[in-house]
Scaffold this motif. Structure first.
Motif, PDB file in Angstrom:
ATOM      1  N   LEU A 176      41.086  29.909  50.335  1.00 33.18           N
ATOM      2  CA  LEU A 176      41.233  29.993  51.782  1.00 33.18           C
ATOM      3  C   LEU A 176      40.068  29.390  52.563  1.00 33.18           C
ATOM      4  O   LEU A 176      40.199  29.184  53.766  1.00 33.18           O
ATOM      5  CB  LEU A 176      41.405  31.466  52.210  1.00 33.18           C
ATOM      6  N   SER A 177      38.938  29.158  51.896  1.00 32.15           N
ATOM      7  CA  SER A 177      37.790  28.595  52.617  1.00 32.15           C
ATOM      8  C   SER A 177      38.037  27.151  52.971  1.00 32.15           C
ATOM      9  O   SER A 177      38.869  26.466  52.351  1.00 32.15           O
ATOM     10  CB  SER A 177      36.523  28.724  51.781  1.00 32.15           C
ATOM     11  N   GLU A 178      37.315  26.662  53.984  1.00 30.28           N
ATOM     12  CA  GLU A 178      37.481  25.289  54.430  1.00 30.28           C
ATOM     13  C   GLU A 178      36.996  24.339  53.350  1.00 30.28           C
ATOM     14  O   GLU A 178      35.943  24.532  52.747  1.00 30.28           O
ATOM     15  CB  GLU A 178      36.709  25.067  55.724  1.00 30.28           C
ATOM     16  N   LYS A 179      37.745  23.291  53.127  1.00 29.45           N
ATOM     17  CA  LYS A 179      37.397  22.304  52.114  1.00 29.45           C
ATOM     18  C   LYS A 179      36.420  21.271  52.687  1.00 29.45           C
ATOM     19  O   LYS A 179      36.518  20.865  53.830  1.00 29.45           O
ATOM     20  CB  LYS A 179      38.665  21.569  51.632  1.00 29.45           C
ATOM     21  N   GLU A 180      35.464  20.911  51.856  1.00 32.22           N
ATOM     22  CA  GLU A 180      34.512  19.885  52.260  1.00 32.22           C
ATOM     23  C   GLU A 180      35.146  18.489  52.148  1.00 32.22           C
ATOM     24  O   GLU A 180      35.864  18.209  51.197  1.00 32.22           O
ATOM     25  CB  GLU A 180      33.260  19.944  51.351  1.00 32.22           C
ATOM     26  N   ASP A 181      34.928  17.642  53.137  1.00 33.52           N
ATOM     27  CA  ASP A 181      35.448  16.282  53.103  1.00 33.52           C
ATOM     28  C   ASP A 181      34.652  15.439  52.121  1.00 33.52           C
ATOM     29  O   ASP A 181      33.463  15.590  51.969  1.00 33.52           O
ATOM     30  CB  ASP A 181      35.363  15.642  54.503  1.00 33.52           C
ATOM     31  N   LEU A 232      41.875  28.581  62.851  1.00 33.36           N
ATOM     32  CA  LEU A 232      41.752  29.993  62.496  1.00 33.36           C
ATOM     33  C   LEU A 232      41.410  30.217  61.026  1.00 33.36           C
ATOM     34  O   LEU A 232      41.286  31.363  60.602  1.00 33.36           O
ATOM     35  CB  LEU A 232      43.060  30.727  62.789  1.00 33.36           C
ATOM     36  N   ARG A 233      41.265  29.159  60.258  1.00 31.29           N
ATOM     37  CA  ARG A 233      41.067  29.314  58.812  1.00 31.29           C
ATOM     38  C   ARG A 233      39.889  30.234  58.457  1.00 31.29           C
ATOM     39  O   ARG A 233      40.044  31.132  57.605  1.00 31.29           O
ATOM     40  CB  ARG A 233      40.882  27.943  58.164  1.00 31.29           C
ATOM     41  N   PRO A 234      38.722  30.096  59.066  1.00 30.79           N
ATOM     42  CA  PRO A 234      37.635  31.046  58.746  1.00 30.79           C
ATOM     43  C   PRO A 234      37.987  32.481  59.137  1.00 30.79           C
ATOM     44  O   PRO A 234      37.623  33.426  58.421  1.00 30.79           O
ATOM     45  CB  PRO A 234      36.450  30.520  59.563  1.00 30.79           C
ATOM     46  N   THR A 235      38.703  32.651  60.241  1.00 33.31           N
ATOM     47  CA  THR A 235      39.114  33.989  60.655  1.00 33.31           C
ATOM     48  C   THR A 235      40.109  34.575  59.675  1.00 33.31           C
ATOM     49  O   THR A 235      40.024  35.758  59.318  1.00 33.31           O
ATOM     50  CB  THR A 235      39.725  33.939  62.068  1.00 33.31           C
ATOM     51  N   ILE A 236      41.064  33.762  59.247  1.00 31.94           N
ATOM     52  CA  ILE A 236      42.046  34.223  58.260  1.00 31.94           C
ATOM     53  C   ILE A 236      41.349  34.627  56.960  1.00 31.94           C
ATOM     54  O   ILE A 236      41.699  35.646  56.344  1.00 31.94           O
ATOM     55  CB  ILE A 236      43.091  33.119  58.002  1.00 31.94           C
ATOM     56  N   THR A 267      38.082  38.674  45.664  1.00 31.60           N
ATOM     57  CA  THR A 267      37.326  38.061  46.759  1.00 31.60           C
ATOM     58  C   THR A 267      36.947  36.627  46.437  1.00 31.60           C
ATOM     59  O   THR A 267      37.055  35.733  47.287  1.00 31.60           O
ATOM     60  CB  THR A 267      36.058  38.887  47.036  1.00 31.60           C
ATOM     61  N   ALA A 268      36.527  36.373  45.197  1.00 33.24           N
ATOM     62  CA  ALA A 268      36.176  35.008  44.802  1.00 33.24           C
ATOM     63  C   ALA A 268      37.389  34.086  44.885  1.00 33.24           C
ATOM     64  O   ALA A 268      37.286  32.935  45.329  1.00 33.24           O
ATOM     65  CB  ALA A 268      35.609  35.018  43.382  1.00 33.24           C
ATOM     66  N   LEU A 269      38.559  34.580  44.475  1.00 31.81           N
ATOM     67  CA  LEU A 269      39.778  33.766  44.561  1.00 31.81           C
ATOM     68  C   LEU A 269      40.142  33.465  46.008  1.00 31.81           C
ATOM     69  O   LEU A 269      40.583  32.349  46.331  1.00 31.81           O
ATOM     70  CB  LEU A 269      40.936  34.491  43.868  1.00 31.81           C
ATOM     71  N   VAL A 307      39.856  38.845  53.291  1.00 32.27           N
ATOM     72  CA  VAL A 307      38.877  39.442  52.376  1.00 32.27           C
ATOM     73  C   VAL A 307      38.645  40.911  52.718  1.00 32.27           C
ATOM     74  O   VAL A 307      38.699  41.778  51.839  1.00 32.27           O
ATOM     75  CB  VAL A 307      37.554  38.652  52.419  1.00 32.27           C
ATOM     76  N   THR A 308      38.383  41.200  53.981  1.00 33.46           N
ATOM     77  CA  THR A 308      38.086  42.586  54.366  1.00 33.46           C
ATOM     78  C   THR A 308      39.292  43.501  54.173  1.00 33.46           C
ATOM     79  O   THR A 308      39.147  44.646  53.732  1.00 33.46           O
ATOM     80  CB  THR A 308      37.605  42.649  55.818  1.00 33.46           C
ATOM     81  N   THR A 309      40.487  42.990  54.492  1.00 39.04           N
ATOM     82  CA  THR A 309      41.687  43.812  54.319  1.00 39.04           C
ATOM     83  C   THR A 309      41.962  44.067  52.843  1.00 39.04           C
ATOM     84  O   THR A 309      42.286  45.189  52.438  1.00 39.04           O
ATOM     85  CB  THR A 309      42.904  43.138  54.973  1.00 39.04           C
ATOM     86  N   ALA A 310      41.829  43.033  52.018  1.00 37.42           N
ATOM     87  CA  ALA A 310      42.071  43.198  50.585  1.00 37.42           C
ATOM     88  C   ALA A 310      41.066  44.161  49.964  1.00 37.42           C
ATOM     89  O   ALA A 310      41.434  44.992  49.118  1.00 37.42           O
ATOM     90  CB  ALA A 310      42.018  41.843  49.886  1.00 37.42           C
ATOM     91  N   ILE A 311      39.805  44.062  50.360  1.00 37.82           N
ATOM     92  CA  ILE A 311      38.791  44.976  49.814  1.00 37.82           C
ATOM     93  C   ILE A 311      39.138  46.419  50.169  1.00 37.82           C
ATOM     94  O   ILE A 311      39.050  47.328  49.335  1.00 37.82           O
ATOM     95  CB  ILE A 311      37.394  44.600  50.342  1.00 37.82           C
ATOM     96  N   GLY A 312      39.548  46.645  51.418  1.00 37.24           N
ATOM     97  CA  GLY A 312      39.925  47.991  51.822  1.00 37.24           C
ATOM     98  C   GLY A 312      41.154  48.502  51.090  1.00 37.24           C
ATOM     99  O   GLY A 312      41.192  49.653  50.634  1.00 37.24           O
ATOM    100  N   TYR A 313      42.160  47.643  50.925  1.00 38.76           N
ATOM    101  CA  TYR A 313      43.397  48.074  50.285  1.00 38.76           C
ATOM    102  C   TYR A 313      43.227  48.246  48.781  1.00 38.76           C
ATOM    103  O   TYR A 313      43.930  49.059  48.173  1.00 38.76           O
ATOM    104  CB  TYR A 313      44.510  47.074  50.584  1.00 38.76           C
ATOM    105  N   LEU A 314      42.339  47.485  48.157  1.00 37.85           N
ATOM    106  CA  LEU A 314      42.076  47.687  46.736  1.00 37.85           C
ATOM    107  C   LEU A 314      41.432  49.042  46.458  1.00 37.85           C
ATOM    108  O   LEU A 314      41.476  49.538  45.329  1.00 37.85           O
ATOM    109  CB  LEU A 314      41.174  46.568  46.202  1.00 37.85           C
ATOM    110  N   GLN A 315      40.817  49.625  47.475  1.00 40.88           N
ATOM    111  CA  GLN A 315      40.184  50.933  47.336  1.00 40.88           C
ATOM    112  C   GLN A 315      40.992  52.031  48.014  1.00 40.88           C
ATOM    113  O   GLN A 315      40.451  53.111  48.279  1.00 40.88           O
ATOM    114  CB  GLN A 315      38.776  50.898  47.953  1.00 40.88           C
ATOM    115  N   PHE A 316      42.271  51.781  48.297  1.00 43.69           N
ATOM    116  CA  PHE A 316      43.021  52.754  49.103  1.00 43.69           C
ATOM    117  C   PHE A 316      43.078  54.096  48.385  1.00 43.69           C
ATOM    118  O   PHE A 316      43.353  54.200  47.199  1.00 43.69           O
ATOM    119  CB  PHE A 316      44.407  52.194  49.453  1.00 43.69           C
ATOM    120  N   PHE A 317      42.791  55.119  49.137  1.00 40.23           N
ATOM    121  CA  PHE A 317      42.647  56.464  48.585  1.00 40.23           C
ATOM    122  C   PHE A 317      43.224  57.523  49.518  1.00 40.23           C
ATOM    123  O   PHE A 317      43.929  58.432  49.082  1.00 40.23           O
ATOM    124  CB  PHE A 317      41.159  56.751  48.324  1.00 40.23           C
ATOM    125  N   GLU A 318      42.927  57.408  50.806  1.00 37.61           N
ATOM    126  CA  GLU A 318      43.296  58.460  51.747  1.00 37.61           C
ATOM    127  C   GLU A 318      44.801  58.642  51.852  1.00 37.61           C
ATOM    128  O   GLU A 318      45.299  59.774  51.925  1.00 37.61           O
ATOM    129  CB  GLU A 318      42.723  58.149  53.133  1.00 37.61           C
TER     130      GLU A 318
END
Length: 282
Positions: A277-282, A202-206, A270-272, A211-222
């Motif tokens: 969290l991205s998959e590490k290359e062997d 699930l690592r790519p899904t996580i 997002t870069a962090l 990323v998408t949740t953090a981007i949305g919450y960093l802009q929380f306004f409503e």
């Protein structure tokens, strides 16, 4: 020729406003300068420096960090738990549960705010009524500097975990069953199979959900705009809401600079996330 209509629309409604906002952020333009936008004073990075010395913006930045650091892990945890339950634990009425969990995502924030303000009303709200049954005197949830932000986080989590749940559910269904069977044969229990089989797959899904949740919450306004108007005592004002207020006050240059600071923070976060969290290359 076929792409010309898109290029024209993109240039007029996207590219040019972005360029114009960059120009605004290094000038002292206000609503009084709209008739002569190219005769304003160039102030370089003065607007950006002003933001770091603005106590209200610093408070808004801290509120936003609090919202993200608590809200993102909470939303992802509940979403993953719900996805696992729908994938393995719940066998009857599974479609009904999926619809119920996802409905808040497509519900109007105004409708959600009305319901939650009723639930959290200090005198007649359902939450404090239930607490009174067990002898607990519930606080003024939205009127307390201590409880207002946790209340908004709870509402945002309830409203947004459905999207992450659907994505996690798709990721769980892509985990090969043979891996679980092999791990079970080797003696792995349910927790070990989840930690060593499910989570790595699930690592790519996580990463995507994080990323998408953090981007949305960093802009929380409503949430603060509808529920608390940034109060009490600016304890729930967000960076996006403060930027909106500055734009409403006519401080266009300052609002543009604030918006680019928010963009910079989103890019760094997002870069962090991709770094760790991205998959590490062997």
């Amino acid at each position: 020729m076929l792409t010309l209509p898109f290029l024209l629309l993109f240039g007029v409604f996207t590219a040019w406003p972005v360029v114009q906002s960059v120009f605004f952020s290094v000038t002292d333009i206000t609503n009084r300068d709209l008739r002569t936008p190219f005769q304003v004073n160039f102030v370089a990075f003065e607007q950006y420096a002003k933001a770091f010395g603005d106590p209200v913006f610093r408070q808004a930045a801290l509120n936003t960090a609090y919202f993200v650091l608590v809200g993102v892990p909470l939303t992802m945890t509940i979403a993953l738990a719900a996805a696992i339950a729908l994938n393995t634990g719940i066998t009857r009425f599974r479609a009904v549960y999926r619809l119920g969990f996802y409905t808040p995502v497509i519900t109007s924030i105004v409708a959600v705010a009305v319901v939650w303000r009723f639930l959290l009303h200090p005198d007649s709200g359902l939450v404090n009524t239930v607490l009174a049954w067990v002898g607990i005197d519930g606080p003024n949830w939205l009127g307390s500097t201590t409880w207002a932000m946790p209340s908004l986080i709870a509402m945002a989590t309830w409203r947004n975990f459905g999207t992450a749940m659907i994505i996690f559910l798709a990721g769980l269904q892509a985990v090969p069953q043979q891996l679980h069977e092999a791990a079970a044969i080797d003696g792995a229990n349910a927790w070990q199979r989840f930690r060593n089989v499910t989570v790595p797959v699930l690592r790519p899904t996580i990463l995507f959900v994080s990323v998408t949740t953090a981007i949305g919450y960093l802009q929380f306004f409503e949430e603060p705009f509808v529920m608390t108007q940034g109060g009490p005592l600016n304890s729930t004002i967000s960076a996006s809401m403060y930027t909106y207020q500055q734009f409403s006050f006519g401080n266009y240059g300052y609002a543009a600079a604030l918006s680019y600071l928010i963009f910079l923070v989103i890019a760094i976060v997002t870069a962090l996330q991709f770094r760790f969290l991205s998959e590490k290359e062997d």
